[in-house]
Design a protein around this motif. Structure first.
Motif, PDB file in Angstrom:
ATOM      1  N   GLU A  44      -9.644  14.949 -10.604  1.00 30.09           N
ATOM      2  CA  GLU A  44      -8.345  13.205 -10.720  1.00 30.09           C
ATOM      3  C   GLU A  44      -7.616  12.845  -9.956  1.00 30.09           C
ATOM      4  O   GLU A  44      -7.334  13.079  -9.274  1.00 30.09           O
ATOM      5  N   LEU A  45      -8.127  11.329  -9.854  1.00 27.49           N
ATOM      6  CA  LEU A  45      -7.961  10.550  -8.581  1.00 27.49           C
ATOM      7  C   LEU A  45      -5.997  10.516  -9.306  1.00 27.49           C
ATOM      8  O   LEU A  45      -5.955  10.082 -10.229  1.00 27.49           O
ATOM      9  N   PHE A  46      -5.235  10.625  -8.328  1.00 25.26           N
ATOM     10  CA  PHE A  46      -3.318  10.100  -8.827  1.00 25.26           C
ATOM     11  C   PHE A  46      -3.562   8.635  -9.083  1.00 25.26           C
ATOM     12  O   PHE A  46      -2.656   8.298  -9.954  1.00 25.26           O
ATOM     13  N   ALA A  47      -3.702   8.109  -8.558  1.00 25.34           N
ATOM     14  CA  ALA A  47      -4.178   6.525  -8.445  1.00 25.34           C
ATOM     15  C   ALA A  47      -4.546   6.378  -9.930  1.00 25.34           C
ATOM     16  O   ALA A  47      -5.474   6.351 -10.217  1.00 25.34           O
ATOM     17  N   GLY A  48      -3.757   5.644 -10.812  1.00 25.51           N
ATOM     18  CA  GLY A  48      -3.971   3.824 -11.680  1.00 25.51           C
ATOM     19  C   GLY A  48      -3.699   5.307 -13.264  1.00 25.51           C
ATOM     20  O   GLY A  48      -3.993   5.072 -14.372  1.00 25.51           O
ATOM     21  N   THR A  49      -3.228   6.748 -12.985  1.00 25.52           N
ATOM     22  CA  THR A  49      -2.906   6.845 -13.968  1.00 25.52           C
ATOM     23  C   THR A  49      -1.532   7.059 -14.473  1.00 25.52           C
ATOM     24  O   THR A  49      -0.464   6.104 -13.670  1.00 25.52           O
TER      25      THR A  49
ATOM     26  N   ASP B  12       0.745  -1.129  -0.098  1.00 26.15           N
ATOM     27  CA  ASP B  12       0.432   0.002  -0.116  1.00 26.15           C
ATOM     28  C   ASP B  12       0.959   1.012   0.573  1.00 26.15           C
ATOM     29  O   ASP B  12       0.824   2.099   0.958  1.00 26.15           O
ATOM     30  N   LEU B  13       1.529   1.344  -0.891  1.00 26.21           N
ATOM     31  CA  LEU B  13       2.568   2.825  -1.204  1.00 26.21           C
ATOM     32  C   LEU B  13       2.029   3.437  -1.190  1.00 26.21           C
ATOM     33  O   LEU B  13       2.127   5.040  -0.617  1.00 26.21           O
ATOM     34  N   HIS B  14       0.245   3.941  -1.599  1.00 26.56           N
ATOM     35  CA  HIS B  14      -0.275   4.983  -1.651  1.00 26.56           C
ATOM     36  C   HIS B  14       0.861   6.369  -2.720  1.00 26.56           C
ATOM     37  O   HIS B  14       0.937   7.452  -1.490  1.00 26.56           O
ATOM     38  N   ILE B  15       1.680   6.360  -3.578  1.00 30.37           N
ATOM     39  CA  ILE B  15       2.824   6.607  -3.968  1.00 30.37           C
ATOM     40  C   ILE B  15       1.759   9.031  -3.941  1.00 30.37           C
ATOM     41  O   ILE B  15       1.351   8.444  -4.854  1.00 30.37           O
ATOM     42  N   ASP B  16       2.146   9.977  -3.361  1.00 32.87           N
ATOM     43  CA  ASP B  16       1.751  11.226  -3.726  1.00 32.87           C
ATOM     44  C   ASP B  16       3.114  11.840  -3.680  1.00 32.87           C
ATOM     45  O   ASP B  16       3.820  11.793  -3.316  1.00 32.87           O
ATOM     46  N   PRO B  17       2.997  11.945  -5.079  1.00 31.07           N
ATOM     47  CA  PRO B  17       4.339  12.901  -5.714  1.00 31.07           C
ATOM     48  C   PRO B  17       4.593  14.378  -4.968  1.00 31.07           C
ATOM     49  O   PRO B  17       5.570  14.427  -5.030  1.00 31.07           O
ATOM     50  N   ARG B  18       4.073  14.422  -3.930  1.00 33.14           N
ATOM     51  CA  ARG B  18       3.874  15.628  -3.256  1.00 33.14           C
ATOM     52  C   ARG B  18       4.648  15.598  -1.628  1.00 33.14           C
ATOM     53  O   ARG B  18       5.519  15.765  -1.399  1.00 33.14           O
ATOM     54  N   LYS B  19       5.434  13.605  -1.481  1.00 32.01           N
ATOM     55  CA  LYS B  19       5.801  13.457  -0.005  1.00 32.01           C
ATOM     56  C   LYS B  19       6.991  12.224  -0.500  1.00 32.01           C
ATOM     57  O   LYS B  19       6.945  11.637   0.414  1.00 32.01           O
ATOM     58  N   MET B  20       7.735  12.959  -1.347  1.00 33.73           N
ATOM     59  CA  MET B  20       8.171  11.883  -2.004  1.00 33.73           C
ATOM     60  C   MET B  20       9.680  11.665  -0.686  1.00 33.73           C
ATOM     61  O   MET B  20       9.656  10.035  -1.146  1.00 33.73           O
TER      62      MET B  20
ATOM     63  N   LEU C 196      -0.536   1.092  -5.422  1.00 30.42           N
ATOM     64  CA  LEU C 196       1.012   2.088  -5.254  1.00 30.42           C
ATOM     65  C   LEU C 196       0.664   3.387  -5.391  1.00 30.42           C
ATOM     66  O   LEU C 196       1.274   3.607  -5.407  1.00 30.42           O
ATOM     67  N   GLY C 197      -0.764   4.164  -6.363  1.00 33.17           N
ATOM     68  CA  GLY C 197      -1.316   5.682  -6.094  1.00 33.17           C
ATOM     69  C   GLY C 197      -1.904   5.853  -5.082  1.00 33.17           C
ATOM     70  O   GLY C 197      -2.651   4.581  -4.349  1.00 33.17           O
ATOM     71  N   GLU C 198      -1.927   7.223  -4.700  1.00 30.72           N
ATOM     72  CA  GLU C 198      -2.792   7.444  -3.339  1.00 30.72           C
ATOM     73  C   GLU C 198      -4.096   8.138  -4.542  1.00 30.72           C
ATOM     74  O   GLU C 198      -4.523   8.708  -5.551  1.00 30.72           O
ATOM     75  N   SER C 199      -5.200   7.614  -3.759  1.00 34.08           N
ATOM     76  CA  SER C 199      -6.203   7.938  -4.450  1.00 34.08           C
ATOM     77  C   SER C 199      -7.595   9.094  -3.872  1.00 34.08           C
ATOM     78  O   SER C 199      -7.935   9.248  -3.608  1.00 34.08           O
ATOM     79  N   LYS C 200      -6.486   9.960  -4.365  1.00 31.11           N
ATOM     80  CA  LYS C 200      -7.363  11.285  -4.173  1.00 31.11           C
ATOM     81  C   LYS C 200      -6.161  12.317  -4.717  1.00 31.11           C
ATOM     82  O   LYS C 200      -5.429  12.169  -5.686  1.00 31.11           O
ATOM     83  N   ASN C 201      -6.807  12.772  -5.345  1.00 35.64           N
ATOM     84  CA  ASN C 201      -5.693  14.559  -6.545  1.00 35.64           C
ATOM     85  C   ASN C 201      -4.629  14.920  -5.845  1.00 35.64           C
ATOM     86  O   ASN C 201      -5.087  14.804  -4.389  1.00 35.64           O
ATOM     87  N   CYS C 202      -4.090  14.674  -6.226  1.00 30.46           N
ATOM     88  CA  CYS C 202      -2.058  15.227  -6.370  1.00 30.46           C
ATOM     89  C   CYS C 202      -1.547  16.400  -6.800  1.00 30.46           C
ATOM     90  O   CYS C 202      -0.475  16.349  -6.998  1.00 30.46           O
ATOM     91  N   ASP C 203      -2.458  17.202  -7.526  1.00 31.16           N
ATOM     92  CA  ASP C 203      -1.997  18.799  -7.270  1.00 31.16           C
ATOM     93  C   ASP C 203      -1.701  17.939  -9.248  1.00 31.16           C
ATOM     94  O   ASP C 203      -0.557  19.011  -9.492  1.00 31.16           O
ATOM     95  N   HIS C 204      -1.639  16.705  -9.777  1.00 30.25           N
ATOM     96  CA  HIS C 204      -0.866  16.501 -10.361  1.00 30.25           C
ATOM     97  C   HIS C 204      -1.316  16.549 -12.176  1.00 30.25           C
ATOM     98  O   HIS C 204       0.088  16.284 -13.043  1.00 30.25           O
ATOM     99  N   ASN C 205      -2.550  17.457 -12.281  1.00 29.80           N
ATOM    100  CA  ASN C 205      -3.003  17.025 -13.891  1.00 29.80           C
ATOM    101  C   ASN C 205      -3.651  18.829 -13.523  1.00 29.80           C
ATOM    102  O   ASN C 205      -4.870  19.231 -12.698  1.00 29.80           O
ATOM    103  N   PRO C 206      -3.116  20.041 -14.142  1.00 30.67           N
ATOM    104  CA  PRO C 206      -3.737  21.642 -13.684  1.00 30.67           C
ATOM    105  C   PRO C 206      -5.047  21.441 -14.209  1.00 30.67           C
ATOM    106  O   PRO C 206      -5.078  22.334 -14.635  1.00 30.67           O
ATOM    107  N   GLU C 207      -5.015  21.009 -15.584  1.00 32.83           N
ATOM    108  CA  GLU C 207      -6.589  19.792 -16.485  1.00 32.83           C
ATOM    109  C   GLU C 207      -7.199  20.078 -15.420  1.00 32.83           C
ATOM    110  O   GLU C 207      -8.810  20.648 -15.978  1.00 32.83           O
ATOM    111  N   SER C 208      -7.295  19.220 -14.708  1.00 34.83           N
ATOM    112  CA  SER C 208      -8.805  18.357 -13.868  1.00 34.83           C
ATOM    113  C   SER C 208      -7.708  19.075 -12.001  1.00 34.83           C
ATOM    114  O   SER C 208      -6.958  18.293 -11.586  1.00 34.83           O
ATOM    115  N   ASP C 209      -9.105  19.353 -11.458  1.00 34.97           N
ATOM    116  CA  ASP C 209      -8.195  19.601  -9.975  1.00 34.97           C
ATOM    117  C   ASP C 209      -9.278  18.168  -8.883  1.00 34.97           C
ATOM    118  O   ASP C 209      -9.305  18.837  -8.016  1.00 34.97           O
TER     119      ASP C 209
END
Length: 120
Positions: free
Chosen positions: A97-102, A42-50, A82-95
């Motif tokens: 979108e979940l990070f997980a699965g992208t 359950d890494l729940h990787i969040d690019p903001r908290k590496m 693998l990924g965080e199941s919330k928005n991680c400010d990774h997609n400027p076009e969508s506030d």
């Protein structure tokens, strides 16, 4: 057979266990098999908290290096999300979108898991 397991939920705690199981009698004809397997879950990787993931990796690296030097049978297994199941400010076009699965999530996870220096 000697199997050393290193496991952690990155960002929380790490634990290590070593299990020795006799699979066959020791003799001149047989040698023991040794393996080191790191398990992350359950890494729940969040690019903001590496930085949290770097700390977690630092717990594994010495164990992996020791195993690689001793016998080379070392691998890493990732279980769970693998990924965080919330928005991680990774997609400027969508506030929303979940990070997980992208694609970004999977690429970041592959980069992170590959950075351990062992097959995953």
């Amino acid at each position: 057979m000697k199997l050393t397991l290193a496991f952690a939920a990155i960002g929380t705690a790490a634990g290590f266990t070593s299990s020795t199981t006799s699979v066959r009698p020791a003799s001149k004809l047989y040698s023991s098999d040794e393996f080191v397997v790191g398990i992350v879950g359950d890494l729940h990787i969040d690019p903001r908290k590496m930085e949290d993931y770097s700390i977690g990796k630092s717990h594994f690296k010495p164990i992996f290096e020791e195993g690689k030097a001793a016998h080379g049978n070392v691998a890493l297994v990732s279980l769970g999300d693998l990924g965080e199941s919330k928005n991680c400010d990774h997609n400027p076009e969508s506030d929303s979108e979940l990070f997980a699965g992208t694609t970004q999530c999977h690429e970041l996870a592959a980069e992170y898991l590959g950075s351990f220096g062992v097959p995953y």
